[in-house]
Every structure is written in structure tokens, then in C-alpha cells.
Design an enzyme around this catalytic site. Structure first.
Site, PDB file in Angstrom:
ATOM      1  N   ASN A   8       0.860  -1.190   0.000  1.00 33.33           N
ATOM      2  CA  ASN A   8       0.000   0.000   0.000  1.00 33.33           C
ATOM      3  C   ASN A   8       0.900   1.245   0.000  1.00 33.33           C
ATOM      4  O   ASN A   8       1.705   1.434   0.926  1.00 33.33           O
ATOM      5  CB  ASN A   8      -0.884  -0.058   1.256  1.00 33.33           C
ATOM      6  CG  ASN A   8      -1.800   1.135   1.365  1.00 33.33           C
ATOM      7  OD1 ASN A   8      -1.362   2.260   1.130  1.00 33.33           O
ATOM      8  ND2 ASN A   8      -3.043   0.921   1.731  1.00 33.33           N
ATOM      9  N   HIS A  11       1.170   6.118   2.017  1.00 28.34           N
ATOM     10  CA  HIS A  11       1.961   7.027   2.846  1.00 28.34           C
ATOM     11  C   HIS A  11       3.155   7.625   2.130  1.00 28.34           C
ATOM     12  O   HIS A  11       3.800   8.537   2.659  1.00 28.34           O
ATOM     13  CB  HIS A  11       2.310   6.359   4.171  1.00 28.34           C
ATOM     14  CG  HIS A  11       1.050   6.111   4.946  1.00 28.34           C
ATOM     15  ND1 HIS A  11       0.199   7.140   5.299  1.00 28.34           N
ATOM     16  CD2 HIS A  11       0.444   4.971   5.323  1.00 28.34           C
ATOM     17  CE1 HIS A  11      -0.865   6.631   5.901  1.00 28.34           C
ATOM     18  NE2 HIS A  11      -0.743   5.318   5.928  1.00 28.34           N
ATOM     19  N   HIS A  44      -5.475   3.581  -1.409  1.00 32.82           N
ATOM     20  CA  HIS A  44      -6.795   3.945  -0.883  1.00 32.82           C
ATOM     21  C   HIS A  44      -7.117   5.362  -1.333  1.00 32.82           C
ATOM     22  O   HIS A  44      -6.463   6.325  -0.905  1.00 32.82           O
ATOM     23  CB  HIS A  44      -6.741   3.851   0.651  1.00 32.82           C
ATOM     24  CG  HIS A  44      -8.048   4.112   1.326  1.00 32.82           C
ATOM     25  ND1 HIS A  44      -8.202   3.968   2.695  1.00 32.82           N
ATOM     26  CD2 HIS A  44      -9.256   4.502   0.869  1.00 32.82           C
ATOM     27  CE1 HIS A  44      -9.448   4.259   3.028  1.00 32.82           C
ATOM     28  NE2 HIS A  44     -10.109   4.598   1.937  1.00 32.82           N
ATOM     29  N   ARG A  46      -9.235   8.045  -0.614  1.00 31.77           N
ATOM     30  CA  ARG A  46     -10.199   8.478   0.409  1.00 31.77           C
ATOM     31  C   ARG A  46     -11.081   9.584  -0.145  1.00 31.77           C
ATOM     32  O   ARG A  46     -10.683  10.328  -1.035  1.00 31.77           O
ATOM     33  CB  ARG A  46      -9.454   8.978   1.661  1.00 31.77           C
ATOM     34  CG  ARG A  46      -8.682   7.885   2.379  1.00 31.77           C
ATOM     35  CD  ARG A  46      -8.100   8.425   3.682  1.00 31.77           C
ATOM     36  NE  ARG A  46      -9.153   8.670   4.643  1.00 31.77           N
ATOM     37  CZ  ARG A  46      -9.451   7.850   5.658  1.00 31.77           C
ATOM     38  NH1 ARG A  46      -8.751   6.766   5.867  1.00 31.77           N
ATOM     39  NH2 ARG A  46     -10.443   8.133   6.468  1.00 31.77           N
ATOM     40  N   ARG A  50      -6.879  12.805   1.140  1.00 34.72           N
ATOM     41  CA  ARG A  50      -5.811  13.309   2.005  1.00 34.72           C
ATOM     42  C   ARG A  50      -4.437  12.761   1.614  1.00 34.72           C
ATOM     43  O   ARG A  50      -3.422  13.351   1.956  1.00 34.72           O
ATOM     44  CB  ARG A  50      -6.095  13.011   3.476  1.00 34.72           C
ATOM     45  CG  ARG A  50      -5.929  11.576   3.860  1.00 34.72           C
ATOM     46  CD  ARG A  50      -5.986  11.403   5.359  1.00 34.72           C
ATOM     47  NE  ARG A  50      -7.333  11.589   5.875  1.00 34.72           N
ATOM     48  CZ  ARG A  50      -7.798  10.966   6.952  1.00 34.72           C
ATOM     49  NH1 ARG A  50      -7.015  10.144   7.630  1.00 34.72           N
ATOM     50  NH2 ARG A  50      -9.027  11.161   7.371  1.00 34.72           N
ATOM     51  N   GLU A  74      -8.559   0.479  -2.786  1.00 31.63           N
ATOM     52  CA  GLU A  74      -9.366   0.534  -1.560  1.00 31.63           C
ATOM     53  C   GLU A  74     -10.227   1.779  -1.617  1.00 31.63           C
ATOM     54  O   GLU A  74      -9.737   2.861  -1.957  1.00 31.63           O
ATOM     55  CB  GLU A  74      -8.468   0.640  -0.329  1.00 31.63           C
ATOM     56  CG  GLU A  74      -7.711  -0.593   0.002  1.00 31.63           C
ATOM     57  CD  GLU A  74      -6.800  -0.342   1.201  1.00 31.63           C
ATOM     58  OE1 GLU A  74      -6.814   0.754   1.785  1.00 31.63           O
ATOM     59  OE2 GLU A  74      -6.062  -1.264   1.538  1.00 31.63           O
ATOM     60  N   THR A 105      -7.985   3.711   8.546  1.00 30.84           N
ATOM     61  CA  THR A 105      -9.213   2.923   8.563  1.00 30.84           C
ATOM     62  C   THR A 105      -9.336   2.214   9.907  1.00 30.84           C
ATOM     63  O   THR A 105      -8.507   1.391  10.254  1.00 30.84           O
ATOM     64  CB  THR A 105      -9.181   1.878   7.430  1.00 30.84           C
ATOM     65  OG1 THR A 105      -8.771   2.528   6.238  1.00 30.84           O
ATOM     66  CG2 THR A 105     -10.531   1.243   7.237  1.00 30.84           C
ATOM     67  N   GLU A 155     -10.967  -9.389   3.308  1.00 30.99           N
ATOM     68  CA  GLU A 155      -9.689  -9.034   3.914  1.00 30.99           C
ATOM     69  C   GLU A 155      -9.952  -8.919   5.411  1.00 30.99           C
ATOM     70  O   GLU A 155     -10.725  -8.057   5.844  1.00 30.99           O
ATOM     71  CB  GLU A 155      -9.150  -7.714   3.343  1.00 30.99           C
ATOM     72  CG  GLU A 155      -7.815  -7.333   3.981  1.00 30.99           C
ATOM     73  CD  GLU A 155      -7.166  -6.113   3.347  1.00 30.99           C
ATOM     74  OE1 GLU A 155      -7.491  -5.776   2.189  1.00 30.99           O
ATOM     75  OE2 GLU A 155      -6.329  -5.498   4.033  1.00 30.99           O
ATOM     76  N   HIS A 198      -3.705  -4.547   7.879  1.00 31.03           N
ATOM     77  CA  HIS A 198      -3.783  -3.440   8.839  1.00 31.03           C
ATOM     78  C   HIS A 198      -2.828  -3.671  10.009  1.00 31.03           C
ATOM     79  O   HIS A 198      -2.967  -4.649  10.736  1.00 31.03           O
ATOM     80  CB  HIS A 198      -5.184  -3.186   9.379  1.00 31.03           C
ATOM     81  CG  HIS A 198      -5.344  -1.764   9.802  1.00 31.03           C
ATOM     82  ND1 HIS A 198      -5.668  -0.763   8.924  1.00 31.03           N
ATOM     83  CD2 HIS A 198      -5.144  -1.170  10.990  1.00 31.03           C
ATOM     84  CE1 HIS A 198      -5.689   0.385   9.563  1.00 31.03           C
ATOM     85  NE2 HIS A 198      -5.367   0.172  10.808  1.00 31.03           N
TER      86      HIS A 198
HETATM   87  N1  PXP Z   1      -5.848  -3.038   4.224  1.00 31.96           N
HETATM   88  C1  PXP Z   1      -6.819  -2.115   4.323  1.00 31.96           C
HETATM   89  C2  PXP Z   1      -8.190  -2.497   3.903  1.00 31.96           C
HETATM   90  C3  PXP Z   1      -6.539  -0.811   4.775  1.00 31.96           C
HETATM   91  O1  PXP Z   1      -7.538   0.088   4.856  1.00 31.96           O
HETATM   92  C4  PXP Z   1      -5.224  -0.476   5.120  1.00 31.96           C
HETATM   93  C5  PXP Z   1      -4.910   0.905   5.570  1.00 31.96           C
HETATM   94  O2  PXP Z   1      -5.092   1.789   4.505  1.00 31.96           O
HETATM   95  C6  PXP Z   1      -4.233  -1.464   4.973  1.00 31.96           C
HETATM   96  C7  PXP Z   1      -4.576  -2.741   4.553  1.00 31.96           C
HETATM   97  C8  PXP Z   1      -2.808  -1.184   5.272  1.00 31.96           C
HETATM   98  O3  PXP Z   1      -2.640  -0.977   6.630  1.00 31.96           O
HETATM   99  P1  PXP Z   1      -1.233  -0.502   7.173  1.00 31.96           P
HETATM  100  O4  PXP Z   1      -0.923   0.813   6.530  1.00 31.96           O
HETATM  101  O5  PXP Z   1      -1.430  -0.413   8.641  1.00 31.96           O
HETATM  102  O6  PXP Z   1      -0.234  -1.554   6.758  1.00 31.96           O
END
Ligand code: PXP
Length: 250
Positions: A8, A11, A44, A46, A50, A74, A105, A155, A198
Site C-alpha cells: 500500500n 503514505h 486507498h 479516500r 488526504r 481501496e 481505517t 480481507e 492493517h
Molecule cells: N488493508 C486495508 C483495507 C486498509 O484500509 C489499510 C490501511 O489503509 C491497509 C490494509 C494497510 O494498513 P497498514 O498501513 O497499517 O499496513
């Protein structure tokens, strides 16, 4: 049997947006992750944009299509987002709950309370040729409902597991792992693909992927954080190793 690692890149966009510069570019990060052995990219979009923005997902989706890998978008289950997904055509759409005030999330999707509105959105995405995954807690009624409304994947939310793992109190950690194991078994028995995500880190990943039903992980914040010290390619490779170690212990 391996477990897919989807990185992901949200960030990377957070860092870019903090200064309003064009760098660091989440597309370049996505390319680096794939070069380091990631199986796919997750982002994601959003509602408040952001971090990831509309043009980021266009560019990442196009790159993933060219590379023949999965782009997992996402998003919240809204009409706007469903319209965007049908235009962008990611291979997978993961529906997540979204509250504007949250930092990330928090909690899984209420696949039951979402009612017919949620079911209609899953159907719209599926009829557009997109595999739908629902981000839910590892609870049996949510898993069964996900299957009933046409999701092909769930998930499982690993936030609590990650929190307990960090606290190092073994009974609570094992209880969370057992809850995820039950959920993974039930989802697999309902012919759903089982992903997890997550709060996953190099430390907590091996024990999680020892659960044999898990076929995919979505990891963001910890990989981007580790990349500060290791570089992005080395960070992705370290997660690949940690995952493979866990899979070998099955
Ligand atoms: N899976 C989903 C559905 C999420 O919403 C997120 C956070 O955006 C992640 C995975 C990734 O989580 P993390 O950034 O804590 O690894």
C-alpha cells in the site's frame, strides 16, 4: 504455496502532500515495490483525498495493467467511488469503512448494516469485471454475509492482532490469532479468498501467515516506515522474507 504481498503506497503520497511537492511520487514507489518482488499494489482513494489523489490511481492502475500485476483499489462504498472504479478498472476493489475524522481505517466494514445499498455496489463492481473484496472483522456473520452479497474475497482486519502483538501479552495475542484463524477457516470454507491487513509489521507477519488459508497481505505504513532506514526495495524484500518464513512454518 506463497502468499501475495500487495504494498500500500498511500503514505508515500502522505509525505508528498506534506510539502505540496511532486515528490516522492507514489507511482515511482509502486514501480520500486514491484521490482523488489511485490505481487501487486494497493492504494486507498479516500473521499477527502488526504493522500492518494485521482490522478495517482489512474497512473498506478495503468502501470499495473502494463506490468500484468494486480492493482487493488481501496475505497468507501459510495456511488462516487464505484463510478471511479468502473472507469479506472482496477483488478480488485476493496470496500472499506471510512470516517472523515479517523487517522486511518478503523474497524471493519459493516457488511450486514450496509444492507441492500452495499449489495448493489458489490454487484455493480462485479458486473464491471472487478473482483470485490470486503475489509471486515473476522466474525462469522460478516463473513457469511460477504459471501451472500457476492464478494469473492474478504480481507480480515488485523488491527487488534497487531495491537496485542505489540503489547507482548501472550494470551491476548494468541486469542486474536485464534479469532483470525477461525475467520480464515470459515471464509475459506465459504469459497472466499482470504486476505489480511492493517498494522502488519516485520515482527507480527510470520505468525499470521502461518494460518494456511491466508493467500494475500496488504501492508503499507510499516513498509514505508522501514524504508526510511532500509530503502524501499530492501524493505519490500525483508517483508517477502518474513512472509516466506511464516509460510514455511505452516
Ligand atoms: N488493508 C486495508 C483495507 C486498509 O484500509 C489499510 C490501511 O489503509 C491497509 C490494509 C494497510 O494498513 P497498514 O498501513 O497499517 O499496513
Amino acid at each position: 504455496m506463497s502468499v501475495r504481498l500487495h504494498v500500500n503506497v498511500d503514505h508515500v503520497a502522505t509525505l508528498r502532500n506534506a510539502r505540496g511537492t511532486p515528490y516522492p511520487d507514489p507511482l515511482r514507489a509502486a514501480e520500486e515495490c514491484l521490482a523488489a518482488g511485490a505481487d501487486g499494489i494497493t492504494a486507498h482513494l479516500r473521499e477527502d483525498r488526504r493522500h492518494i489523489r485521482d490522478d495517482d490511481i489512474q497512473r498506478i492502475a495503468a502501470m499495473c495493467s502494463r506490468a500484468g500485476v494486480t492493482f487493488n483499489l481501496e475505497m468507501a462504498a459510495t456511488d462516487e467511488m464505484v463510478g471511479i472504479a468502473l472507469r479506472v478498472q482496477p483488478q480488485v476493489c476493496t470496500l472499506v469503512p471510512e470516517r472523515r475524522e479517523e487517522r486511518t481505517t478503523e474497524g471493519g466494514l459493516d457488511a450486514i448494516g450496509g444492507g441492500e445499498g452495499l449489495a448493489r455496489k458489490v454487484a455493480a463492481l462485479a458486473s464491471g469485471g472487478i473482483k470485490v473484496s470486503l475489509f471486515i472483522a473476522a466474525d462469522s456473520p460478516l463473513i457469511d454475509r460477504s459471501r451472500d452479497i457476492g464478494a469473492r474475497q474478504v480481507e480480515l482486519h488485523t488491527g487488534e492482532y497487531a495491537r496485542e502483538y505489540a503489547r507482548e501479552y501472550a494470551p491476548a495475542r494468541l486469542a486474536e490469532l485464534a479469532r483470525l484463524a477461525d475467520g480464515a477457516r470459515r471464509a475459506h470454507a465459504r469459497e472466499l479468498d482470504v486476505a489480511a491487513g492493517h498494522g502488519l509489521t516485520l515482527e507480527n507477519v510470520p505468525a499470521l501467515v502461518a494460518l494456511p488459508e491466508i493467500v494475500e497481505l496488504n501492508i503499507g505504513h510499516a513498509i514505508v516506515s522501514d524504508a526510511v532506514f532500509l530503502g524501499l526495495r530492501s524493505a519490500v524484500m525483508a517483508y517477502r522474507d518474513a512472509i516466506d518464513r511464516g509460510v514455511r512454518s505452516r
